[in-house]
Design a protein around this motif. Structure first.
Motif, PDB file in Angstrom:
ATOM      1  N   LEU A   1      -8.430  -6.256   4.445  1.00  0.00           N
ATOM      2  CA  LEU A   1      -7.608  -4.967   3.955  1.00  0.00           C
ATOM      3  C   LEU A   1      -8.453  -4.086   3.059  1.00  0.00           C
ATOM      4  N   GLU A   2      -9.458  -4.634   2.339  1.00  0.00           N
ATOM      5  CA  GLU A   2     -10.370  -3.760   1.315  1.00  0.00           C
ATOM      6  C   GLU A   2     -10.954  -2.740   2.263  1.00  0.00           C
ATOM      7  N   LYS A   3     -11.402  -3.034   3.424  1.00  0.00           N
ATOM      8  CA  LYS A   3     -12.340  -2.147   4.213  1.00  0.00           C
ATOM      9  C   LYS A   3     -11.242  -1.066   4.884  1.00  0.00           C
ATOM     10  N   ALA A   4     -10.152  -1.501   5.127  1.00  0.00           N
ATOM     11  CA  ALA A   4      -9.118  -0.571   5.515  1.00  0.00           C
ATOM     12  C   ALA A   4      -8.714   0.358   4.486  1.00  0.00           C
ATOM     13  N   VAL A   5      -8.664  -0.219   3.164  1.00  0.00           N
ATOM     14  CA  VAL A   5      -8.224   0.741   2.085  1.00  0.00           C
ATOM     15  C   VAL A   5      -9.313   1.762   1.883  1.00  0.00           C
TER      16      VAL A   5
ATOM     17  N   LEU B   1       0.655  -1.207  -0.092  1.00  0.00           N
ATOM     18  CA  LEU B   1      -0.106  -0.151   0.245  1.00  0.00           C
ATOM     19  C   LEU B   1       0.944   1.242  -0.061  1.00  0.00           C
ATOM     20  N   HIS B   2       0.512   2.187  -1.081  1.00  0.00           N
ATOM     21  CA  HIS B   2       1.304   3.221  -1.095  1.00  0.00           C
ATOM     22  C   HIS B   2       0.133   4.429  -0.723  1.00  0.00           C
ATOM     23  N   VAL B   3       0.486   5.139   0.512  1.00  0.00           N
ATOM     24  CA  VAL B   3      -0.401   6.178   0.911  1.00  0.00           C
ATOM     25  C   VAL B   3       0.002   7.663   0.730  1.00  0.00           C
ATOM     26  N   HIS B   4      -0.482   8.191   0.103  1.00  0.00           N
ATOM     27  CA  HIS B   4       0.030   9.891  -0.103  1.00  0.00           C
ATOM     28  C   HIS B   4      -0.807  10.837   0.669  1.00  0.00           C
ATOM     29  N   SER B   5      -0.127  11.422   1.767  1.00  0.00           N
ATOM     30  CA  SER B   5      -0.984  12.317   2.229  1.00  0.00           C
ATOM     31  C   SER B   5       0.070  12.636   3.447  1.00  0.00           C
ATOM     32  N   SER B   6      -0.023  13.904   3.913  1.00  0.00           N
ATOM     33  CA  SER B   6       1.109  14.376   4.970  1.00  0.00           C
ATOM     34  C   SER B   6       0.759  14.190   6.343  1.00  0.00           C
TER      35      SER B   6
ATOM     36  N   GLU C   1      -2.441   3.671  -3.208  1.00  0.00           N
ATOM     37  CA  GLU C   1      -2.456   2.763  -4.479  1.00  0.00           C
ATOM     38  C   GLU C   1      -2.079   1.521  -3.976  1.00  0.00           C
ATOM     39  N   VAL C   2      -2.646   0.569  -4.427  1.00  0.00           N
ATOM     40  CA  VAL C   2      -2.422  -0.907  -3.715  1.00  0.00           C
ATOM     41  C   VAL C   2      -1.753  -1.685  -4.990  1.00  0.00           C
ATOM     42  N   SER C   3      -0.702  -2.414  -4.705  1.00  0.00           N
ATOM     43  CA  SER C   3      -0.008  -3.141  -5.644  1.00  0.00           C
ATOM     44  C   SER C   3       0.037  -4.593  -5.036  1.00  0.00           C
ATOM     45  N   PRO C   4      -0.802  -5.290  -5.741  1.00  0.00           N
ATOM     46  CA  PRO C   4      -0.677  -6.750  -5.281  1.00  0.00           C
ATOM     47  C   PRO C   4       0.443  -7.631  -5.831  1.00  0.00           C
ATOM     48  N   ASN C   5       0.527  -8.838  -5.515  1.00  0.00           N
ATOM     49  CA  ASN C   5       1.749  -9.630  -6.149  1.00  0.00           C
ATOM     50  C   ASN C   5       2.999  -9.397  -5.879  1.00  0.00           C
TER      51      ASN C   5
END
Ligand code: ASP
Ligand code: MG
Length: 441
Positions: free
Chosen positions: A355-359, A312-317, A369-373
């Motif tokens: 995970l889906e709920k948390a996202v 998970l890449h999370v963009h926010s400060s 951004e979610v990157s699987p695999n």
């Protein structure tokens, strides 16, 4: 000497285990897990019972596993049958009340170890080595009331020491791993795989020479042999390195085993109970993996791979605390984290449906951004702390093999480096890194 589930999984495994015990000279204390698979079967029976589904078939399977052993060694089954009767009654009660509390679950799971200890003690005695089964609480292992993951009381050293003074001489004690009891008398468990931890608690309290964990692999390997066929046994590890490897999921050792051992200054040795010659080469450095606090070499000791993770890449400060709060609420445990002022990257097990709920919740205030695999490569060794050229070599090897590195993190101990990469590239990287960093000894 602690023997895990596979080391006492059937008649021939128990025979071999008895040989290892008999070959060890001097006073010894044996700690056992339930027979391999039994704890899972008991859990599944309890869930069936509470949902009013058939649990009897599972119960019969457990009983058949035990029966095969007491018949093979002609052990008196009186005590075992009593415990099994109590087990059947508990399941009946759970089905009737449609209720399964954590406390009842611990009591039910305790049957696996209580019965296996009696089987192993019986087998030893039958083979001419008088032994006696002992429940952990009769050897002073008291815990708090956190059923399912109980914490030993601060006074266990004293209570174990006092109880051990009353042990008869010349009889091998075979103690239940995984279990404890509250001072009020309820049975508790120390968490899955907790028998290793039990062994370390007993060993530390008794000031033994060595805490031996006998298992189905010959020791810690420097990589998973199913990924890196050239993987080799690691002869010695520092406590710090062993903790990193254990936490990363090399299922060889319960991570908490090291705590009591290190505090008491007692080495831990991992040994293979399926090795061909029982008891051969006693005590030598060439036996299994020896874990202690002697100065570690400035090298890389092992690689590990964890497959099937999401990044998970999370963009926010400035929101790390808020993010961690969300994930904690959804019972998600974060494996690797890397953070800057304006973004956070972290990894999770693919299997978690939460995970889906948390996202979704996170997306309300940040770009996600979610990157699987993805796979995680973990590199462990004292050298990472002391030799900066090793980092350069690691990244050069990744570059030469076109391995993209998405997240990098180095734990507070600084003797592990974790990298997140693509699933396929990870397999390539493991082989290349092993060849470069762990050349043949
Ligand atoms: N029997 C328990 C389990 O399966 C404890 C252990 O094996 O160490 O988790
Ligand atoms: Mg285990």
């Amino acid at each position: 000497m602690k023997f895990g589930g596979t080391s006492i999984g059937d008649e021939s495994a128990i025979t071999r285990t008895c040989q290892h015990i008999a070959a060890e000279e001097g006073p010894k204390l044996v700690v056992v897990s339930a027979m391999g698979g039994v704890t899972d079967l008991l859990l599944s029976a309890s869930f069936s019972a509470v949902n009013r589904r058939d649990y009897v078939t599972t119960l019969n399977r457990v009983e058949a596993r035990h029966r095969a052993v007491y018949e093979a060694f002609s052990i008196s089954a009186v005590e075992i049958l009593e415990l099994e009767e109590e087990l059947a009654e508990m399941l009946q009660g759970i089905a009737m009340l449609r209720e399964l509390s954590d406390r009842v679950k611990d009591r039910l799971l305790s049957m696996g170890e209580r019965i296996s200890a009696r089987l192993v003690a019986g087998a030893l005695t039958a083979r001419g080595h008088p032994a006696q089964a002992i429940d952990a609480w009769d050897l002073g292992l008291f815990t708090d009331e956190h059923y399912g993951h109980a914490e030993p009381l601060a006074s266990v050293d004293q209570s174990i020491g006092a109880a051990a003074a009353a042990l008869p001489e010349d009889i091998i004690p075979v103690v239940t791993g995984f279990l404890g009891r509250t001072l009020a008398g309820s049975i508790t468990t120390l968490g899955r795989g907790g028998s290793d931890f039990s062994a370390a608690l007993f060993g530390a309290a008794l000031g033994v020479e060595e805490i031996q964990i006998w298992t189905d692999v010959p020791g810690f390997l420097d990589a998973d042999p199913s990924i890196v066929p050239l993987a080799r046994l690691i002869p010695t590890l520092h406590f710090d390195e062993a903790v990193e490897l254990a936490y990363f999921g090399a299922k060889v050792l319960h991570p908490r085993t090291i705590e009591p051992a290190r505090k008491a200054g007692i080495p831990v040795r991992i040994l293979g109970s399926f090795d061909l010659e029982p008891g051969s080469g006693k005590g030598g450095p060439g036996r299994g993996t020896l874990i202690n606090d002697s100065a570690a070499e400035a090298t890389i000791r092992a690689l590990a791979l964890r497959r099937n993770v999401h990044t998970l890449h999370v963009h926010s400060s400035r929101m790390l605390d808020r993010l961690l709060g969300i994930f904690a609420r959804h019972n998600l445990s974060v494996d690797v984290v890397a953070t800057s002022e304006v973004s956070v990257s972290m990894t999770f097990d693919c299997s978690s449906s939460m995970l889906e709920k948390a996202v979704a919740e996170t997306s309300l205030f940040a770009r996600v951004e979610v990157s699987p695999n993805r796979s995680i490569i973990c590199i462990v060794g004292e050298g990472l702390r002391t030799d900066p050229s090793l980092l350069a070599r690691i990244f050069a090897t990744c570059a030469a093999n076109h391995v993209p590195v998405h997240v990098i993190s180095q734990g507070a101990s600084r003797l592990n480096l974790t990298m997140v990469t693509d699933a396929v590239a990870a397999e390539v990287a493991m082989a290349a890194l092993h060849k470069d960093l762990l050349p043949g000894r």
